[in-house]
Design a protein around this motif. Structure first.
Motif, PDB file in Angstrom:
ATOM      1  N   ARG A  18      -0.962  -4.398  -0.772  1.00  0.00           N
ATOM      2  CA  ARG A  18      -0.753  -4.232   0.673  1.00  0.00           C
ATOM      3  C   ARG A  18       0.661  -3.663   0.819  1.00  0.00           C
ATOM      4  N   ILE A  19       0.704  -2.373   1.148  1.00  0.00           N
ATOM      5  CA  ILE A  19       1.978  -1.658   1.075  1.00  0.00           C
ATOM      6  C   ILE A  19       2.558  -1.402   2.458  1.00  0.00           C
ATOM      7  N   GLY A  20       3.841  -1.628   2.578  1.00  0.00           N
ATOM      8  CA  GLY A  20       4.556  -1.248   3.803  1.00  0.00           C
ATOM      9  C   GLY A  20       5.472  -0.068   3.487  1.00  0.00           C
ATOM     10  N   VAL A  21       5.392   0.974   4.342  1.00  0.00           N
ATOM     11  CA  VAL A  21       6.231   2.158   4.122  1.00  0.00           C
ATOM     12  C   VAL A  21       7.268   2.256   5.247  1.00  0.00           C
ATOM     13  N   TYR A  22       8.526   2.409   4.869  1.00  0.00           N
ATOM     14  CA  TYR A  22       9.587   2.511   5.869  1.00  0.00           C
ATOM     15  C   TYR A  22      10.359   3.804   5.661  1.00  0.00           C
ATOM     16  N   VAL A  23      10.262   4.694   6.633  1.00  0.00           N
ATOM     17  CA  VAL A  23      10.960   5.981   6.522  1.00  0.00           C
ATOM     18  C   VAL A  23      12.261   5.879   7.309  1.00  0.00           C
ATOM     19  N   CYS A  24      13.339   6.211   6.640  1.00  0.00           N
ATOM     20  CA  CYS A  24      14.663   6.041   7.256  1.00  0.00           C
ATOM     21  C   CYS A  24      15.157   7.391   7.787  1.00  0.00           C
ATOM     22  N   HIS A  25      15.720   7.366   8.992  1.00  0.00           N
ATOM     23  CA  HIS A  25      16.314   8.597   9.544  1.00  0.00           C
ATOM     24  C   HIS A  25      17.709   8.821   8.974  1.00  0.00           C
ATOM     25  N   CYS A  26      18.343   7.733   8.576  1.00  0.00           N
ATOM     26  CA  CYS A  26      19.748   7.761   8.145  1.00  0.00           C
ATOM     27  C   CYS A  26      20.583   8.530   9.174  1.00  0.00           C
TER      28      CYS A  26
END
Lengths: 821, 112
Positions: A18-26
Motif C-alpha cells: 500500500r504505497i503513498g506517493v508524495y510529490v514535492c514542489h520544493c
C-alpha cells in the motif's frame, strides 16, 4: 521486543503493498519547471498506490506530519517521496517513516530536483514527463522493498589526524582534551606546517610562530597525543569506527634522548639548502628544521649524509654527541593499528612560479615568492629579519608585489587562493613598519578583503602610502643592475605602464599538497576540479566527507586562512567526537545474503568480492561475513544462479525499475546506471550547478557500478531501450576498492556480444564520472542524445529479438540446473 | 625539493676542507680509498710508484671534507688527511639541478 519486530517485518514482506506517493514542489525549485500536480495524478493511477499528493515542502514539519498521518489512516506500508536527491533528504524521510512505525527501508525517493527540474529548467513538458517516469520507476521499486535490520558496531575510541599543520594541531588538541587517544602523523621532521614559516598573521599582525609554538609544545607533551613525525600513511582499510591504519616511520637516525644541543650539527661537514627557509639558508645533513621544532630532535638526511649504503665513513656527529643519541643502524619501520575516526589535514603547497616564464622567477635573482619573503622578513630567518635583495644583499628602495600568481587564471589554476590579497597587504605594511621610505606598488586584478578586520587593514595600507595599481604586468624584464622593469597595461585607463623597481615579490597561490594523493586513494575521497578534497555537502556538512568517519580540516579542503583552518579543525574534532562519544555506529543494512538452496558453491562470488567477505564453507556453500561486507553488490551481479541477494538493491527491485522505465517509448530514452558515490553525486552536482542537458535520460541508482549485472543491461535492451549508460567512479577511485573494474569487464563483454551479433554496440556506453564532474556528465548525456537519434527502429527490433531470446534461454537453463539438483 | 638559488648565508658557512696526503711508495694499488671515498675525491694516477702500482691522487681537490675514511681503510697506511683552511660553499655543493643560462647552453652545444 526484537522478536515482535522480526514478526512485523515478516508480515510486511507478505502483505499487499500500500504505497503513498508524495510529490514535492520544493517551492519553485521543482514546481517551477515540473507540473507536480500532473505527476501526482499520474502516480495515483499506478497499481498499489493508495494515495498520491503534492506538497509545497514535503520535508517541512507539516509535510512530514501529513505522511505520518496517512500511514496511520490509510495503512500505508511503503512511501515514495518525489523530491530532491536521496543524498540530501533520505535520512529525513527515513526517520519520518520510522516515527510512523514503518521500517526505514520502506522509503523510496524519486530524484526529480537534481536529476530533473534543475537540469531541464526551460522545458516544463519534458520535465513533467520525466518526473512521471521517475515516480513510476520509484513506485515499481517500492513494491518490492523489504524491511531491513541494521546492526550496531562498536567504535574504537581513538582518532588519527593526518597532517601536523595548524589545523591538525588544533584537531588533535581538541580531541585529546576531550579524553580520546589521538595519533598525529606528520611527514616532515616537525609539526607546524605552513604557519610556522610565516612571519606575521593578518589582520592582527600577531607573530605567527609565537602563537603557534605553545600549541606545538602542548601537542608534544599531551598525554593523550602520540606524535609521529617523519611518518607517512601507507595504507588505510576498514570502515567507520574500525579503520585499520598502516604507517611507515622513516628512520631518523637520532633517538628521543636528543636534547637539540646542536653539537652534532656543528661537526657535520655536509651542507644543503634548508627546506624550511625555502632554500634561502643552509642546513647540514644532521639538522633540525627550525628552532621551535616539535619534536625537538635532530634528524639525519641520508641523501646528503656521507654514510650511504650502510658504510660508516664519517662519524663526526657520533663523536660530537655527548648523549650518544645517534644510531646509524636505524631503519624504516612499519606499524599497524586501529582507529575509530580519521581527520585529514594534509594542507597545501605553494604554486611554482617558474610555470609563468614571463615573471622571470628562477631566472632573475631579485624576483622572489611571498613564502620566501616571509622567511626574509622573519627575525628567525636567514637574514635575521633584514629584507635584502638576493643579488647584492642590499635593502631595496622600491618593491613591487604581483598578485594572483597561479590563481584565477585559465592557464594555471582557475580558483582564487583566498589568502594572497591579505597576505600582500600585511607584507606591505611590514615593510613600511621597518623601512618607511620604501616605495611599494601592488599590481592586482581585484583586492579581496572580505573578512573581519580585513578592510581596515587594506585602508591602513593605503594610508601608509602603498600604491595599488590595477593591471598585472605582462612581462618583467631584468636590467643589468638587477632592477626589474614591470611592463603592463592599466586596466581602467587602457594605458601602458613601464615601472622600474628593485625587487619583485610574486604573491603565489596555493595548491593541494602532493602527499595528499595517497590519503585520498585509501579513503576514497573525491576532489574538486582544483584538486582539493570535497566535503559531503558544501553548506550543511562542511567538514564531513562522503566516507563516513572521515573528516576534513584546513587547506586540504580548500585555500583558507589560519582562523578558518582552526575553526574547521575544531568543527572536525567535534564531529569525530560525536561518533566516538556514542561508542556505537549503525551500519547500513545493505549487505549481501546467500540463499543456500540456490548456491552451487562455484566460488565466483568469493573471487570477485573486493573485501574477501565471502567464503565457501565445508558444505560447498557461500557464506557472507556481515561485518566485512560493504555492500557493493558485485557478488550478486556475478552470481549466475541468483543465489545472492543484495539487500535493498535486489535484482527484483532493479528489474522492476527497468520494466517501469520501458513502459512508454523506451526507444527514445537513455537508461543510466549510476553508482551512489561518484556518478550519482556527479549527476547531483550537475543539478546543483544547473547544468542543462537533454531530458531523455533516466537514472537508476546502485551502490556501486559493480552491482550492475549483465542481465540488467540485457533486460533493458530486450525491452527496447535506445541507449544504456553505465557510470561509476574513476578506476582507482572506487568506493569499494576495485569493484568498478567488474563493471568495466561486463561493459566490454556486452560490447563484444553486441558486435558479434550484428548489433550497434555504441548503444552501450560507459563513463567514469567523479562527484565533482557534473560537466562531464552533462556532456556525456548530450552526446548520447546525438547517438540516440541515429538508432533506427530496425536496430531496436533486432536487439529486442536477440536479447529476449537470450533471456528465455537463460531462464530455461536455470530451471534445468535447478531441476537437476 | 630542489633549489635554484645560493643560500643567502652561503658565505658565512665555513666548509671543512681536508688536505689529502699520499705516501706514494707505500701504495699497493688496492683502490679501496678510491672506491669508498664518499665524495669521490680520489682517482688513480697514471704514474707508477717504486712497487709498480698506480697510487691515487686527489682529483677533486677541495672536495675532501676530512672524514678520514681513506685513512681508516688503507691497509698500507699510505694515505692520510689533515684539516686545511676552511673554504666557502660553492654552488655545486648545494644546487643539484642548476640549469645553465641560454647563452651557456648554446656555447656548450655549438662550442663557440
Amino acid at each position: 521486543m526484537k522478536k515482535t519486530e522480526e514478526n512485523d517485518n515478516a508480515a510486511a514482506v507478505n502483505e499487499e503493498p500500500r504505497i503513498g506517493v508524495y510529490v514535492c514542489h520544493c517551492g519553485l525549485n521543482i514546481g517551477g519547471s515540473v507540473d507536480c500536480e500532473a505527476v501526482a495524478l499520474s502516480a495515483a493511477k499506478l497499481d498499489n498506490v493508495v494515495i498520491a499528493d503534492h506538497q509545497l515542502y514535503t520535508c517541512s514539519e507539516p509535510g512530514q506530519e501529513r505522511i505520518k498521518q496517512d500511514i496511520a489512516e490509510h495503512g500505508l506500508n511503503r512511501i515514495v517521496v518525489a523530491a530532491c536527491s536521496p543524498r540530501m533528504h533520505e535520512p529525513t524521510f527515513r526517520s519520518c517513516v520510522q516515527d510512523a512505525g514503518l521500517n526505514k527501508y520502506m522509503l523510496e525517493m524519486a530524484n526529480i530536483r537534481e536529476h530533473c527540474s534543475w537540469v531541464h529548467l526551460h522545458d516544463k513538458a519534458a520535465g513533467t514527463e520525466k518526473s512521471k517516469d521517475l515516480v513510476r520507476m520509484a513506485v515499481a521499486r517500492a513494491r518490492y522493498l523489504e524491511p531491513q535490520e541494521e546492526i550496531d558496531v562498536p567504535v574504537i575510541k581513538k582518532a588519527l589526524v593526518i597532517g601536523g599543520g595548524v589545523a591538525g594541531i588544533q584537531a588533535a588538541l581538541d580531541l585529546a582534551d576531550s579524553g580520546y587517544e589521538v595519533v598525529l602523523v606528520e611527514k616532515e621532521p616537525s609539526i607546524g606546517g605552513r604557519m610556522a614559516q610565516i612571519d606575521k598573521t593578518f589582520p592582527t599582525m600577531d607573530c605567527s610562530i609565537c602563537i603557534l609554538a605553545p600549541k606545538m609544545a602542548e601537542v608534544g607533551r599531551h598525554p593523550n597525543i602520540t606524535l609521529m613525525s617523519l611518518t607517512e600513511v601507507t595504507n588505510i582499510g576498514g570502515y567507520i569506527g574500525n579503520f585499520s591504519v598502516t604507517l611507515r616511520h622513516k628512520a631518523k637516525y637520532v633517538n628521543e634522548d636528543c636534547s637539540a644541543c646542536s653539537d652534532c650539527m656543528k661537526a657535520c661537514p655536509q651542507h644543503a639548502p634548508n627546506e624550511f627557509d625555502v632554500g634561502l639558508a643552509t642546513r647540514k645533513a644532521i639538522y633540525i628544521p627550525f628552532a621551535q621544532a616539535v619534536p625537538s630532535q635532530y634528524v639525519i638526511d641520508m641523501d646528503l649524509c656521507l654514510n650511504k649504503n650502510g658504510v660508516r665513513v664519517c662519524e663526526k656527529c657520533v663523536e660530537a654527541c655527548e648523549r650518544k643519541c645517534i644510531n646509524f643502524e636505524d631503519h624504516d619501520r612499519e606499524e599497524t593499528f586501529d582507529v575509530g575516526t580519521i581527520i585529514v589535514c594534509t594542507g597545501v603547497d605553494v604554486f611554482d612560479a617558474a610555470q609563468i616564464p614571463q615573471y622571470q622567477y628562477k631566472k632573475a635573482p631579485n624576483v622572489i615568492t611571498s613564502l620566501e619573503f616571509e622567511r626574509l622578513i622573519n627575525a628567525g630567518g636567514p637574514t635575521h629579519g633584514q629584507l635584502i635583495r638576493p643579488s647584492d644583499h642590499r635593502i631595496p628602495k622600491s618593491v613591487a608585489f604581483v598578485q594572483c600568481v597561479g590563481s584565477r587564471s585559465r592557464k594555471t589554476n582557475p580558483y582564487c587562493s583566498n589568502v594572497c590579497c591579505m597576505n600582500t597587504i600585511k607584507d606591505a605594511l611590514l615593510i613600511k613598519e621597518h623601512w618607511p621610505e620604501t616605495e611599494i606598488k601592488v599590481f592586482y586584478i581585484d583586492i579581496r578583503a572580505f573578512g573581519k578586520g580585513f578592510e581596515d587593514l587594506f585602508q591602513r595600507s593605503k594610508m601608509e602610502g602603498v600604491q595599488f595599481i590595477q593591471g598585472l604586468p605582462g612581462e618583467i624584464v631584468q636590467r643589468k643592475n638587477g632592477n626589474l622593469r614591470m611592463i603592463g597595461e592599466l586596466m581602467m585607463l587602457h594605458e601602458l605602464y613601464d615601472i622600474e623597481v628593485e625587487m619583485v615579490i610574486l604573491s603565489v597561490g596555493l595548491k593541494p599538497s602532493i602527499g595528499s594523493d595517497v590519503v585520498r586513494k585509501y579513503l576514497t575521497l573525491s576532489r574538486t576540479s582544483g584538486g582539493f578534497f570535497m566535503v559531503a555537502h558544501p553548506k550543511l556538512r562542511p567538514v564531513d566527507t562522503a566516507t563516513r568517519g572521515v573528516f576534513l580540516a584546513g587547506c586540504s579542503e580548500g585555500p583558507k586562512d589560519i582562523k578558518e583552518a582552526v575553526t574547521q579543525a575544531s568543527a572536525a574534532a567535534a564531529r569525530a567526537n560525536i561518533i566516538m562519544h556514542r561508542g556505537m555506529v549503525t551500519v547500513e543494512a545493505i549487505t549481501a545474503r546467500v540463499d543456500e538452496s540456490m548456491c552451487t558453491g562455484c566460488g565466483l562470488c568469493a573471487k570477485v568480492c573486493p573485501y574477501q567477505a565471502i567464503q565457501i564453507n565445508d558444505r560447498k556453500k557461500a557464506v557472507v561475513i556481515d561485518a566485512a561486507c560493504s555492500g557493493c553488490g558485485t557478488c550478486s551481479a556475478e552470481c549466475k544462479f541468483d543465489a545472492i541477494t543484495m539487500r535493498h538493491f535486489t535484482d527484483r527491485q532493479i528489474l522492476a525499475q527497468i520494466d517501469a522505465f520501458t513502459e512508454f517509448e523506451p526507444e527514445k530514452k537513455i537508461l543510466a546506471f549510476c553508482c551512489n558515490w561518484c556518478s550519482y553525486a556527479g549527476a547531483d552536482f550537475a543539478g546543483i550547478s544547473r547544468m542543462q542537458y537533454a531530458p531523455q535520460v533516466r537514472i537508476i541508482r546502485t551502490m556501486c557500478s559493480g552491482r550492475v549485472a549483465q542481465n540488467f543491461i540485457e533486460h533493458a535492451f530486450a525491452r527496447g531501450v535506445g541507449v544504456v549508460l553505465l557510470s561509476g567512479c574513476h578506476i582507482g577511485d572506487c568506493h569499494y576498492i576495485d569493484a568498478n573494474t567488474f563493471a568495466e569487464k561486463r561493459y566490454k563483454r556486452m560490447r563484444r556480444l553486441m558486435k558479434q551479433n550484428g548489433l550497434d554496440n555504441n548503444r552501450m556506453q560507459l563513463v567514469w564520472v567523479s562527484a565533482a564532474e557534473g560537466q562531464k556528465f552533462q556532456e556525456k548525456i548530450n552526446s548520447l542524445v546525438e547517438k540516440l537519434k541515429t538508432v533506427t527502429p530496425e536496430e531496436i527490433k533486432n536487439s529486442m529479438r536477440f536479447f529476449s531470446e537470450r533471456e528465455k534461454q537463460r531462464k530455461e537453463k536455470k530451471q534445468k540446473t535447478r531441476a537437476g539438483k | 625539493m630542489s633549489f635554484w638559488r645560493m643560500p643567502l648565508d652561503a658565505e658565512e658557512q665555513g666548509v671543512t676542507v681536508g688536505e689529502v696526503h699520499i705516501i706514494a711508495y707505500r701504495c699497493k694499488g688496492c683502490r679501496y680509498c678510491i672506491e669508498f671515498c664518499p665524495n669521490n675525491v680520489l682517482a688513480e694516477s697514471e704514474e707508477f710508484n717504486e712497487k709498480g702500482y698506480h697510487p691515487p691522487y686527489a682529483a677533486k681537490d677541495g672536495k675532501c671534507v676530512n672524514c678520514n675514511f681513506c685513512e681508516t681503510i688503507c691497509p698500507e697506511f699510505a694515505i692520510f688527511v689533515t684539516e686545511g683552511k676552511p673554504g666557502n660553499l660553492q654552488p655545486a655543493d648545494v644546487l643539484h639541478d642548476v640549469k645553465p643560462g641560454r647563452r651557456l647552453q648554446r656555447k656548450r652545444r655549438y662550442g663557440e
